[in-house]
Design a protein around this motif. Structure first.
Motif, short mmCIF file in Angstrom:
data_model
loop_
_atom_site.label_atom_id
_atom_site.label_comp_id
_atom_site.label_asym_id
_atom_site.label_seq_id
_atom_site.Cartn_x
_atom_site.Cartn_y
_atom_site.Cartn_z
N ARG A 501 11.00 -8.86 -7.11
CA ARG A 501 9.96 -8.70 -6.09
C ARG A 501 10.57 -8.32 -4.75
N ASP A 533 1.86 -13.49 -14.49
CA ASP A 533 1.50 -13.02 -13.15
C ASP A 533 2.41 -11.91 -12.64
N VAL A 535 2.39 -8.59 -13.09
CA VAL A 535 1.71 -7.40 -12.58
C VAL A 535 1.13 -7.67 -11.20
N SER A 536 0.46 -8.81 -11.04
CA SER A 536 -0.17 -9.11 -9.75
C SER A 536 0.86 -9.18 -8.63
N HIS A 537 2.04 -9.75 -8.93
CA HIS A 537 3.09 -9.83 -7.91
C HIS A 537 3.60 -8.44 -7.53
N LEU A 539 1.99 -5.50 -7.77
CA LEU A 539 0.96 -4.76 -7.03
C LEU A 539 0.76 -5.35 -5.64
N GLU A 540 0.86 -6.66 -5.52
CA GLU A 540 0.74 -7.29 -4.20
C GLU A 540 1.86 -6.84 -3.28
N THR A 549 0.09 3.28 -5.09
CA THR A 549 0.61 3.11 -6.45
C THR A 549 0.95 4.45 -7.10
N ASN A 570 1.00 -5.65 -19.89
CA ASN A 570 1.24 -5.57 -18.45
C ASN A 570 1.49 -4.13 -18.01
N LYS A 573 -1.81 -2.54 -17.60
CA LYS A 573 -2.44 -2.96 -16.35
C LYS A 573 -1.87 -2.18 -15.16
N SER A 577 -3.78 0.56 -12.56
CA SER A 577 -3.76 0.46 -11.10
C SER A 577 -3.33 1.76 -10.44
#
Length: 691
Positions: A501, A533, A535-537, A539-540, A549, A570, A573, A577
């Motif tokens: 990340r 989690d 993918v969410s991390h 994209l965030e 993106t 994932n 996903k 996005s």
């Protein structure tokens, strides 16, 4: 006002009338309500207009220039049994009325026509016609649907089934119609299950879930059943419609995927993920009950020679037999895990003495020393074992594993076919591993990691299309380390999600300082793709940095995805996005065509082991050409990795490769070097370019 404004407003109406003035008035009246009006003056023209215009309703005035309009209606009905027909007539004799009824005319209006009655009758004809078409469509869907459909009454008595239901269960309609649905029951679900199902149906009007039923031949199958209650007219019993899908194969595949995520596909032993969980649990028990446990790091001797001499099939057989023999030596409460290749890790609980662990090691060595029969040949291997003891040698899982690894190194150095315990004399090597782990962890806190960038260059335009971010670590004593020196350790100690990340955040921030056309390629680790989690991390992080993106391509190797269903989901996903995906090291590993068809690929990267040989090896050149052609058929870009010479560039251009990446364009750049080069408008071929 009409009750079906949508149907009326979109309708095409044919009007057939022998009186031109009356036809004009009628056409003007109807045109105000419908999409299109087609007019005809006689029978011949009326039938021709019906064939050409395909109207929704025909309004026919009788008589038509001395001709009878009803035969024309009969002709239209022959061509279209669902045609909606209206008759306008001044006559009111009983004979005409009987003929109109026998002809199945949908509406009869007297002339002169009442405008309101005409529009209301037209709306009713359209509504009735649509109902007929809907019923025919529903009947067609019922017959051709791939899923089984059964219709029951509210007492679970079967009223109808479709052909797919017969294929699924083996029951013909006449064998189940009139029977209760219990004829399909497997006996595996208790009364409470069905009670809950019926409560949901009666309360909410629908139910969906998994259950196991029995076919006519007695075999069980798993199904997904969706039931909906269909409200009926007053006085008519309620109907229940069930949609049945056979999910037996899907459930088997899910179980296979689950096993692949936690168990080694070849030996059936726990893999790294499950091993870490079991080791943590074993250490927690040992801590609670104040006993010791042994960790044995085992490596097969001369395994490479087996593969090289007899082939990978023989090597696979050796691994399976070796795994089975290790399981026989240990107790059921112990764990044997395949770490990868020919390496295994064993957890031995409740062993208070080194002597007992030593006896276990000797048994293992003795079992593995016995010949393994493969195609009537005797294959001989041995093993080396490193032993670490909790809590004597280490108190953390990764430190205990590192201690066993160091002891294994000493067992190999001593001549193999033996075992060694970790001891203080091995402390320098052990501390080196531990210090590296600590440095990597501390490096996240004060961010001693940095990025280097390697460009992807179009072989058609010579312009840089993307830059791939490569992670580096600034070790306080050893200097700048490339990923090969530390990434595996980072994976083992579990810091990759956070490290990934932060590295992505840095790359995104640096990308923002460059022109908006340049793309960014980011490698993803197995941990990043496998966490719920993840993918969410990702994209965030991009959102916080303000990077679209569409400018980001995530990349991973085939090995990360094979057997990893969560990783594939994932990736899907991320694709949804707007991110792109590149399959790295293509051709060097194993990736099934079934998996390839699921992946949202934008490009594939042809492994450097192929690219490096294309100048002097014609067979390898043909292989790379085939991989490029394969990418083109899939509609994705082909990027060649490890390109180091201009001769390779020319061959790749000739075979149609889209882009290249490698040291022919220079060593990986720091962000500052890349920004300066871009500002100078110098491309990697010595020509001008724009990032």
């Amino acid at each position: 006002m009409p009750e079906s404004p949508h149907l009326l407003a979109n309708a095409r109406i044919l009007i057939v009338h022998g009186d031109p003035e009356a036809l004009a008035r009628l056409s003007a009246l109807v045109s105000a309500y419908v999409r299109e009006v087609v007019v005809a003056h006689d029978v011949v023209e009326g039938i021709d207009c019906w064939c050409r215009s395909d109207p929704d309703v025909a309004i026919v005035a009788t008589p038509l220039a001395g001709a009878d309009a009803l035969p024309m209606c009969d002709k239209i009905r022959e061509m279209d049994p669902d045609a909606a027909l209206m008759i306008l007539s001044a006559a009111s004799d009983i004979d005409l009325m009987h003929r109109i009824v026998r002809a199945g005319i949908d509406a009869h209006l007297p002339t002169p026509v009442d405008p309101l009655l005409l529009i209301e009758s037209l709306s009713r004809c359209l509504r009735d016609r649509q109902r007929v078409l809907d019923l025919k469509m529903a009947s067609m869907v019922f017959e051709v649907a791939n899923e089984g459909i059964l219709v029951t009454d509210e007492h679970a008595r079967i009223l109808a089934v479709n052909p797919a239901f017969t294929l699924l269960t083996g029951y013909k309609p006449e064998e189940v119609v009139g029977q209760r649905t219990s004829i399909l029951a497997s006996g595996l679900h208790g009364p409470e299950f069905y009670r809950s199902m019926w409560e949901n149906l009666l309360t909410h009007g629908r139910w969906a879930g998994e259950l196991t039923n029995r076919r006519k031949d007695g075999t069980l199958y798993q199904q997904w059943l969706s039931i909906a209650a269909v409200d009926s007219e007053v006085g008519t019993p309620r109907r229940l419609v069930g949609l049945v899908s056979d999910i037996t194969e899907r459930k088997r595949e899910e179980e296979r995927m689950r096993r692949m995520a936690h168990f080694d596909d070849l030996t059936g032993l726990p893999n790294r993920v499950l091993f870490v969980d079991r080791l943590q649990r074993s250490m927690a028990r040992a801590r609670r009950y104040r006993h010791k446990l042994g960790l044995l790091y085992l490596d097969l001797d001369h395994f490479k020679k087996i593969n090289d001499t007899w082939g990978h099939a023989a090597g696979d057989e050796v691994l399976k037999v070796a795994a089975a023999r290790m399981i026989q030596v240990l107790r059921q409460s112990d764990t044997v895990s395949r770490r990868g290749g020919d390496e295994f890790v064993l957890i031995v609980e409740h062993e208070e003495s080194s002597e007992n662990l030593g006896r276990i090691c000797k048994k293992l060595l003795l079992e593995l020393d016995r010949p393994i029969v493969y195609e009537q040949h005797s294959l001989h291997i041995g093993a080396s074992i490193g032993v670490a003891v909790y809590p004597d040698d280490a108190e953390a899982p990764d430190e205990l594993l590192a201690a066993a690894d160091v002891a294994l190194y000493e067992a190999k150095a001593a001549g193999r076919a033996g075992y060694r315990f970790f001891n203080p004399g091995l402390q320098p090597r052990f501390l080196g591993r531990i210090e590296m782990e600590r440095a990597l962890r501390a490096g996240i806190e004060d961010w001693r990691y940095t990025l280097r960038y390697l460009p992807e260059v179009s072989l058609k335009t010579g312009q840089v299309e993307s830059i791939e971010a490569l992670l580096r670590f600034q070790h306080p004593e050893m200097g700048l380390l490339d990923a090969g020196r530390f990434l595996e350790i980072a994976e083992e100690i579990g810091i990759m999600p956070e490290l990934g990340r932060k590295a992505l955040a840095q790359a995104a921030a640096e990308l923002n300082a460059l022109d908006g056309k340049l793309g960014l390629v980011i490698d993803l680790s197995s941990h990043q793709l496998s966490t719920p989690d993840g993918v969410s991390h990702l994209l965030e992080t991009l959102a916080i940095a303000g990077v679209p993106t569409s400018r980001v391509t995530f990349e991973c190797s085939e090995s990360v995805l094979t057997g990893n269903e969560r990783a594939v989901k994932n990736l899907l996903k991320l694709a949804d996005s707007g991110c792109r995906f590149s399959l790295d090291d293509f051709g060097a590993g194993y990736c099934s065509f079934a998996l390839l068809s699921q992946l949202p690929m934008h490009s594939i990267k042809i492994d450097r082991s192929f690219t490096s040989e294309i100048v002097h090896n014609r067979q390898m050149r043909d292989l790379v050409s085939a991989l490029v052609a394969f990418a083109q058929r899939l509609g994705v870009r082909a990027v060649a990795e490890g390109v180091e010479t201009t001769a390779q560039i020319e061959i790749l251009r000739q075979i149609g490769c889209d882009a290249a990446q490698g040291y022919v364009f220079g060593r990986p750049f720091s962000f500052e070097d890349w920004r300066d080069r871009a500002a100078a408008q110098q491309d990697l071929f010595g020509q001008d370019f724009a990032c």
